[in-house]
Design an enzyme around this catalytic site. Structure first.
Site, PDB file in Angstrom:
ATOM      1  N   ASP A 396       0.848  -1.190   0.000  1.00  0.00           N
ATOM      2  CA  ASP A 396       0.000   0.000   0.000  1.00  0.00           C
ATOM      3  C   ASP A 396       0.889   1.246   0.000  1.00  0.00           C
ATOM      4  O   ASP A 396       0.755   2.124   0.837  1.00  0.00           O
ATOM      5  CB  ASP A 396      -0.932  -0.015   1.219  1.00  0.00           C
ATOM      6  CG  ASP A 396      -1.962   1.099   1.178  1.00  0.00           C
ATOM      7  OD1 ASP A 396      -2.128   1.722   0.119  1.00  0.00           O
ATOM      8  OD2 ASP A 396      -2.584   1.365   2.219  1.00  0.00           O
ATOM      9  N   PHE A 397       1.804   1.290  -0.993  1.00  0.00           N
ATOM     10  CA  PHE A 397       2.715   2.427  -1.083  1.00  0.00           C
ATOM     11  C   PHE A 397       1.950   3.631  -1.642  1.00  0.00           C
ATOM     12  O   PHE A 397       1.296   3.552  -2.674  1.00  0.00           O
ATOM     13  CB  PHE A 397       3.882   2.101  -2.007  1.00  0.00           C
ATOM     14  CG  PHE A 397       4.920   1.192  -1.393  1.00  0.00           C
ATOM     15  CD1 PHE A 397       4.646   0.490  -0.230  1.00  0.00           C
ATOM     16  CD2 PHE A 397       6.159   1.042  -1.978  1.00  0.00           C
ATOM     17  CE1 PHE A 397       5.597  -0.357   0.339  1.00  0.00           C
ATOM     18  CE2 PHE A 397       7.128   0.209  -1.425  1.00  0.00           C
ATOM     19  CZ  PHE A 397       6.841  -0.493  -0.266  1.00  0.00           C
ATOM     20  N   GLU A 398       2.049   4.752  -0.959  1.00  0.00           N
ATOM     21  CA  GLU A 398       1.354   5.965  -1.372  1.00  0.00           C
ATOM     22  C   GLU A 398       2.337   7.134  -1.374  1.00  0.00           C
ATOM     23  O   GLU A 398       3.539   6.964  -1.139  1.00  0.00           O
ATOM     24  CB  GLU A 398       0.168   6.241  -0.439  1.00  0.00           C
ATOM     25  CG  GLU A 398      -0.869   5.135  -0.428  1.00  0.00           C
ATOM     26  CD  GLU A 398      -2.043   5.410   0.504  1.00  0.00           C
ATOM     27  OE1 GLU A 398      -2.185   6.567   0.950  1.00  0.00           O
ATOM     28  OE2 GLU A 398      -2.806   4.473   0.799  1.00  0.00           O
ATOM     29  N   GLY A 399       1.808   8.320  -1.625  1.00  0.00           N
ATOM     30  CA  GLY A 399       2.630   9.521  -1.569  1.00  0.00           C
ATOM     31  C   GLY A 399       3.810   9.470  -2.516  1.00  0.00           C
ATOM     32  O   GLY A 399       3.655   9.281  -3.723  1.00  0.00           O
TER      33      GLY A 399
END
Length: 612
Positions: A396-399
């Site tokens: 859930d890699f974001e940003g």
């Protein structure tokens, strides 16, 4: 491209000519005995553009990225005209190849309306010409003349707009001059060969065919792709299945016979198992509290088939060292003990549920920029999985966790370290735990479907380098991937395969974005770089459980409309998927805690929905 206007040229003295002067000239010719029949014979000029009024749809024309279509309004004449919609990476170029005579003069003209519009010709063998307008509120004529070279026998007409601007319309396109030899149907392609197949895709290549402008790929009797080059990858296949493929060649004269058949057997997949045909995935706030309150693992209802523990986070952005612990008592007074938490996990697993560790989230930026960070990621994530006895991993890699370096333009062969190292790390973890290990991903739309328009910093730089940056990760891990559930929330409008923008909260948004994953799409409009389709059982739709959970909440009735349209072909809105997907896996939500806060509305609606 420098945008310049052609200046009108006026012959000196032309204004002084009169009808009387012209009459004298005619009489002089007659007296001298010079008549037209005495001139040298030349090939007769005629109209050469095929379907220049688009009355037969796009017959004879090819538009990049599916950007063009025939419309009934506005039109300049007849009943149809061309509408073509540029995107950030595609100028909506529509082309037609025409046979011509060498050393001959031609006039190209056409009418346009809308935003930036170009009309031009390439391949003349001399100086290619074009005309353009930055804006045409009403129908405006564009024209240019050119002369062919000594060996030129075909040229390409084109129209296009400008990147990211409004749609343009074109009608009554005309090429006037001496005709060439008739276009002949291409030869059938030869040398069709299959590379090493994965469980869900196969690379194909073939020899060029004479006179071909595009190629059609067939799986059995079904056309599954059309490309301009002599290779492609066909996705959306089923593991351990036999397939046959053929390819044909096409041009404006028609389609060739199909090539010889090539047979392909896909190997067994490794995407994890044990999920029901239609699954509900939810995130459980285990390491923190927010306005939804803390929910114990033992209190998660049986509705949830996959429970993602939120979140494992790094000790620093670039360390790769991931840690997970339960919410502190000071923040979550009702938190259970670690022993009770582990026992509740085992109970869920005994009931057939899967429990995963989710890495990242909004605050957990992870950048595996070095091999040392990659190795630390593998070691630390494996330690968490082993300590809690988990079934898998959710990315859930974001940003700013993922972005593409300048010049990294092909999702099929990434070169950016944070991308390459993540792929390597996940493959190592998957290999350690075997084929039943569950791997899921929860990217935002910006990192996936936006890739239809934009990829990385773009061909000229200046774009957000994060655009589409999950695509190389998904593609490289597609044979290991159990579920992709893109977050259909906290998103801006996204362009679908219909080249229309769709907004959160309505069925059309979910149908259009899901159809992209299950149909495949050219990345940044590049037809030679098509992201292959995923299998329906690999895809779930990510939604917020309540209005408080995230922007883009979708009412249960709209969720059901989207599922009806995708799985049954009924209850569709203005967007209709390319086909139906009854094997669509299900739904994901942020989050289980917010669903509890909202009286379990989301999960109860899922439980009540009739899938078939």
């Amino acid at each position: 491209m420098e945008r310049t206007r052609d200046r009108a040229r006026r012959r000196p003295g032309a204004r002084g000519h009169s009808r009387f002067t012209a009459l004298l000239a005619t009489l002089a010719l007659a007296v001298s005995g010079v008549v037209a029949s005495a001139l040298p014979a030349e090939a007769a000029d005629s109209e050469l553009a095929v379907n220049g009024g688009f009355e037969a749809g796009l017959t004879g024309w090819s538009c990049t990225g599916g950007s063009g279509s025939a419309v009934t309004t506005p039109v300049r004449s007849g009943t149809s005209a061309l509408r073509a919609t540029p995107s950030g990476g595609d100028n909506a170029r529509c082309t037609q190849t025409v046979t011509v005579q060498p050393n001959s003069a031609y006039t190209l003209s056409g009418w346009v309306q809308g935003g930036y519009a170009y009309l031009g010709v390439s391949g003349t063998g001399t100086t290619d010409g074009y005309a353009w307008t930055p804006s045409a509120p009403s129908w405006q004529k564009l024209s240019t003349t050119f002369r062919t070279g000594a060996t030129t026998t075909s040229i390409t007409l084109y129209t296009h707009g400008w990147y990211g601007t409004a749609a343009y319309h074109a009608d009554d396109i005309s090429l006037f001059g001496p005709g060439g030899d008739p276009v002949r149907v291409p030869d059938a392609p030869t040398g069709l060969a299959a590379g090493t197949p994965s469980s869900t895709s196969v690379p194909l290549s073939w020899n060029p065919a004479a006179r071909a402008t595009e190629y059609h790929i067939y799986r059995g009797a079904t056309r599954v792709a059309s490309v301009n080059g002599t290779s492609t990858t066909v996705g959306g296949l089923t593991p351990e299945t036999a397939y046959t493929f053929q390819v044909s060649a096409a041009n404006s004269a028609g389609e060739s016979a199909k090539s010889a058949v090539v047979n392909v057997n896909t190997p067994a997949g490794g995407t994890g198992g044990g999920l029901p045909p239609h699954a509900l995935v939810g995130y459980l706030h285990s390491s923190f509290a927010n306005g939804s309150g803390y929910t114990r693992m033992a209190d998660v209802p049986d509705s949830w088939d996959v429970i993602n523990l939120a979140f494992g986070e790094p000790t620093s952005v670039t360390s790769g060292d991931i840690r997970f612990s339960l919410c502190p008592v000071t923040e979550c007074p009702n938190v259970e003990s670690v022993a009770d938490f582990k026992a509740a996990i085992k109970a869920k697993q005994a009931a057939g549920k899967k429990v995963l560790i989710s890495i990242g989230g909004q605050n957990g930026q992870v950048q595996l920029a070095t091999t040392a960070a990659r190795d630390a990621f593998v070691t630390s994530v494996s330690r968490i999985i082993d300590e809690y006895g988990l079934d898998g991993l959710d990315i859930d890699f974001e940003g700013h966790s993922l972005s593409l370096n300048t010049g990294d333009t092909d999702f099929r062969a990434p070169t950016t370290p944070v991308i390459v190292n993540l792929i390597s790390a996940v493959k190592s973890i998957k290999a350690r735990y075997g084929r039943d290990f569950v791997l899921t991903m929860a990217p935002e739309t910006f990192f996936v479907q936006l890739g239809y328009q934009f990829y990385g910093s773009g061909p000229w730089g200046g774009q957000d380098p994060r655009a589409g940056s999950y695509l190389p990760v998904i593609h490289a891990l597609r044979d290991d991937l159990t579920l992709l559930h893109v977050q259909h929330y906290n998103s801006g409008p996204i362009m679908g395969l219909d080249n229309q923008y769709h907004s959160m909260g309505a069925a059309n948004f979910h149908v259009a974005l899901t159809d992209m994953l299950l149909t495949g799409f050219p990345v940044a409009g590049n037809q030679s770089r098509v992201f292959p389709a995923l299998r329906p059982e690999q895809v779930a739709i990510g939604l917020p459980a309540s209005t408080q959970a995230a922007n883009g909440h979708t009412a249960p009735a709209e969720i059901n409309r989207a599922l009806d349209c995708l799985t049954k072909g009924t209850n569709c809105g203005s967007y209709r998927p390319r086909t139906t997907y009854p094997a669509l896996r299900g739904l994901m939500t942020w989050s289980i805690n917010w669903d509890r806060f909202n009286q379990w509305q989301f999960s109860r609606n899922f439980d009540a929905y009739i899938w078939s």
